[in-house]
Write a protein that holds these residues in place. Structure first.
Motif, PDB file in Angstrom:
ATOM      1  N   ILE A  32       0.829  -1.204   0.000  1.00 21.55           N
ATOM      2  CA  ILE A  32       0.000   0.000   0.000  1.00 21.55           C
ATOM      3  C   ILE A  32       0.864   1.256   0.000  1.00 21.55           C
ATOM      4  CG2 ILE A  32      -1.685   1.327   1.341  1.00 21.55           C
ATOM      5  CD1 ILE A  32      -2.756  -1.406   2.369  1.00 21.55           C
ATOM      6  N   LEU A  33       1.867   1.292   0.886  1.00 26.78           N
ATOM      7  CA  LEU A  33       2.742   2.461   0.971  1.00 26.78           C
ATOM      8  C   LEU A  33       3.554   2.648  -0.314  1.00 26.78           C
ATOM      9  CD1 LEU A  33       4.026   2.088   4.646  1.00 26.78           C
ATOM     10  CD2 LEU A  33       2.395   3.775   3.776  1.00 26.78           C
ATOM     11  N   TRP A  34       3.994   1.544  -0.897  1.00 27.98           N
ATOM     12  CA  TRP A  34       4.774   1.603  -2.139  1.00 27.98           C
ATOM     13  C   TRP A  34       3.963   2.232  -3.266  1.00 27.98           C
ATOM     14  CZ3 TRP A  34       4.027  -1.972  -6.447  1.00 27.98           C
ATOM     15  CH2 TRP A  34       4.972  -1.817  -7.472  1.00 27.98           C
ATOM     16  N   VAL A  35       2.703   1.807  -3.415  1.00 32.77           N
ATOM     17  CA  VAL A  35       1.851   2.366  -4.473  1.00 32.77           C
ATOM     18  C   VAL A  35       1.569   3.839  -4.214  1.00 32.77           C
ATOM     19  CG1 VAL A  35      -0.426   2.262  -5.554  1.00 32.77           C
ATOM     20  CG2 VAL A  35       0.807   0.148  -5.056  1.00 32.77           C
ATOM     21  N   ILE A  36       1.291   4.192  -2.958  1.00 33.45           N
ATOM     22  CA  ILE A  36       1.000   5.595  -2.631  1.00 33.45           C
ATOM     23  C   ILE A  36       2.207   6.479  -2.940  1.00 33.45           C
ATOM     24  CG2 ILE A  36       0.566   7.189  -0.715  1.00 33.45           C
ATOM     25  CD1 ILE A  36      -1.218   5.030   0.516  1.00 33.45           C
ATOM     26  N   VAL A  37       3.388   6.032  -2.553  1.00 35.19           N
ATOM     27  CA  VAL A  37       4.607   6.813  -2.808  1.00 35.19           C
ATOM     28  C   VAL A  37       4.832   7.000  -4.303  1.00 35.19           C
ATOM     29  CG1 VAL A  37       7.125   6.747  -2.648  1.00 35.19           C
ATOM     30  CG2 VAL A  37       5.737   6.230  -0.636  1.00 35.19           C
ATOM     31  N   HIS A  38       4.532   5.964  -5.088  1.00 34.63           N
ATOM     32  CA  HIS A  38       4.771   6.022  -6.535  1.00 34.63           C
ATOM     33  C   HIS A  38       3.597   6.597  -7.323  1.00 34.63           C
ATOM     34  CE1 HIS A  38       8.127   3.380  -5.511  1.00 34.63           C
ATOM     35  NE2 HIS A  38       8.618   3.627  -6.718  1.00 34.63           N
TER      36      HIS A  38
END
Length: 438
Positions: A419-425
């Motif tokens: 989830i955090l990876w997608v939000i950051v990207h």
């Protein structure tokens, strides 16, 4: 009054209204299936259902990847001609893969079934390529409706499919209660869904004006396949890995702790996954075209993902917390005292399934953000950590509960990272770089 007004305004939002439409249709369809279950199961018996289960375990996975996941790409293009070209490409690949499967089954069918420990479906082996092709066509039709945001139509189709197919199963069961009847009904279910989707789309006044655009010359099939090659290269192996990782606990429990533990896990995961899948799947269907549209328009994709994720977290927090707090008591009360261990499993699985529930917006955004290679890398590490968790539970702790707890804990960390990876990207600089490379 203020609370009622707030709830009313919330449900009037297009996104929420669409989610409720899909979820409502799915819920009614599930209710119909459950209502027919006591009749159908008594007519066919455990053996017929067991053979159907083996058939679906083999054909279901093959059907999912038969078009190399190109149907998922149908939602992405701005051009109607390109979307239609992807639909056509998916069907062409599905035909080719089904013919290849038929040839392999003709030459090596017995050996392949023995390798998969699926010899019970030898009599129905040539229905596997048929199921594969029907699955591809049905998936293309479903993705086309998602592209058109025909969510009310999707809900109606789910209800009518459940009613007609379950009625047919019950009626046929009185005359011929055999496994072949259940397998054929699964194939007919896909054909029925496709037919209703095509008919409903053509009859819908809201979508008819767009149909003329489809008549524009579509892009070259090879060009489309090349432009969207991340789906066969990354998404297809990712889905296969994901399917394998979800079956890991069953395989481990059966091998190391016996069939009763598999029963506990099946009940726990099945009960928890039913409501989570109902809302989560509906959110994915609605959010996918919405986030894709937002990216094309240059809107705040990160904000949309965060809001949708927080909304799911708020909606799912209470039910999952109840299971975490009182799982054994609830399962013992509902299913009987001998099922309290399933409640213990459910306590740990609730943590994992909660994060699986709230990651739907992030997963929906991955194709539109062009992050599918990263998703495959994530799936490799995620599956590896789950194998490690189950190994530690069995070898180090020698406990089925410890194995499930570690499996769930590693899964929570993996989903939170995703989830955090997608939000950051999902920031605008990245979106611009993606747009420049397409």
């Amino acid at each position: 009054m203020s609370v009622r007004h707030t709830i009313f305004q919330f449900t009037r939002r297009p996104f929420v209204r669409n989610v409720l439409a899909v979820a409502g249709g799915t819920a009614v369809a599930q209710g119909i299936t459950m209502a027919f279950s006591p009749i159908v199961t008594r007519l066919y018996g455990p053996e017929a259902y067991g053979i159907q289960g083996v058939f679906m375990s083999v054909a279901g996975i093959l059907g999912t990847v038969a078009a190399m996941n190109y149907p998922i790409a149908i939602v992405l293009p701005k051009s109607e001609a390109e979307a239609f070209g992807l639909a056509r490409l998916s069907i062409y690949i599905g035909i080719g893969m089904s013919m290849l499967a038929a040839a392999l089954l003709f030459l090596y069918g017995s050996e392949l079934l023995d390798l998969l420990n699926a010899g019970k479906i030898a009599a129905f082996i040539y229905l596997i390529p048929v199921f594969m092709l029907v699955s591809v066509v049905n998936r293309v039709a479903s993705q086309w409706l998602i592209r058109k945001k025909a969510f009310a139509l999707t809900a109606r189709i789910a209800i009518w499919q459940a009613l007609l197919i379950n009625s047919a199963k019950a009626g046929l069961g009185f005359a011929y209660p055999a496994a072949i009847a259940l397998i054929v009904m699964n194939i007919l279910n896909g054909l029925l869904g496709t037919a209703m989707a095509l008919f409903g789309w053509r009859m819908s006044r809201a979508i008819q004006p767009v149909a003329a655009k489809v008549l524009d010359p579509p892009s070259n099939a090879w060009t489309l396949a090349k432009n969207h090659r991340d789906f066969p290269l990354y998404r297809t192996p990712q889905e296969l890995l994901n399917t394998f990782s979800h079956s890991l606990p069953v395989m481990m429990l059966a091998t190391c702790f016996g069939p009763s533990k598999v029963g506990f896990f099946s009940i726990a995961s099945g009960v928890l996954a039913l409501p989570a899948g109902l809302i989560g799947t509906s959110v994915m269907q609605v959010f996918y075209p919405r986030i894709n549209e937002a990216i094309h328009r240059g809107e705040d994709a990160k904000g949309l993902i965060v809001k949708a994720t927080l909304g799911l977290a708020l909606s799912g927090a209470l039910p999952f917390l109840v299971v975490i707090a009182a799982g054994p008591m609830l399962f013992g009360l509902v299913f009987g005292a001998e099922w309290e261990t399933a409640g213990v499993y459910a306590q740990w699985l609730s943590l994992w399934l909660f994060f699986q529930y709230i990651n739907k917006p992030a997963v929906s955004a991955i194709p539109a953000l062009g992050l599918q290679r990263g998703l495959l890398v994530y799936e490799l590490f995620s599956t590896g950590t789950k194998v490690l968790a189950l190994y530690l539970g069995y070898v180090v702790f020698k406990s089925d509960v410890a194995a499930i707890a570690l499996f769930s804990g590693f899964g929570v960390v993996a989903y939170a990272w995703l989830i955090l990876w997608v939000i950051v990207h999902s920031g605008k600089p990245l979106l611009k770089s993606i747009a420049d490379t397409v």
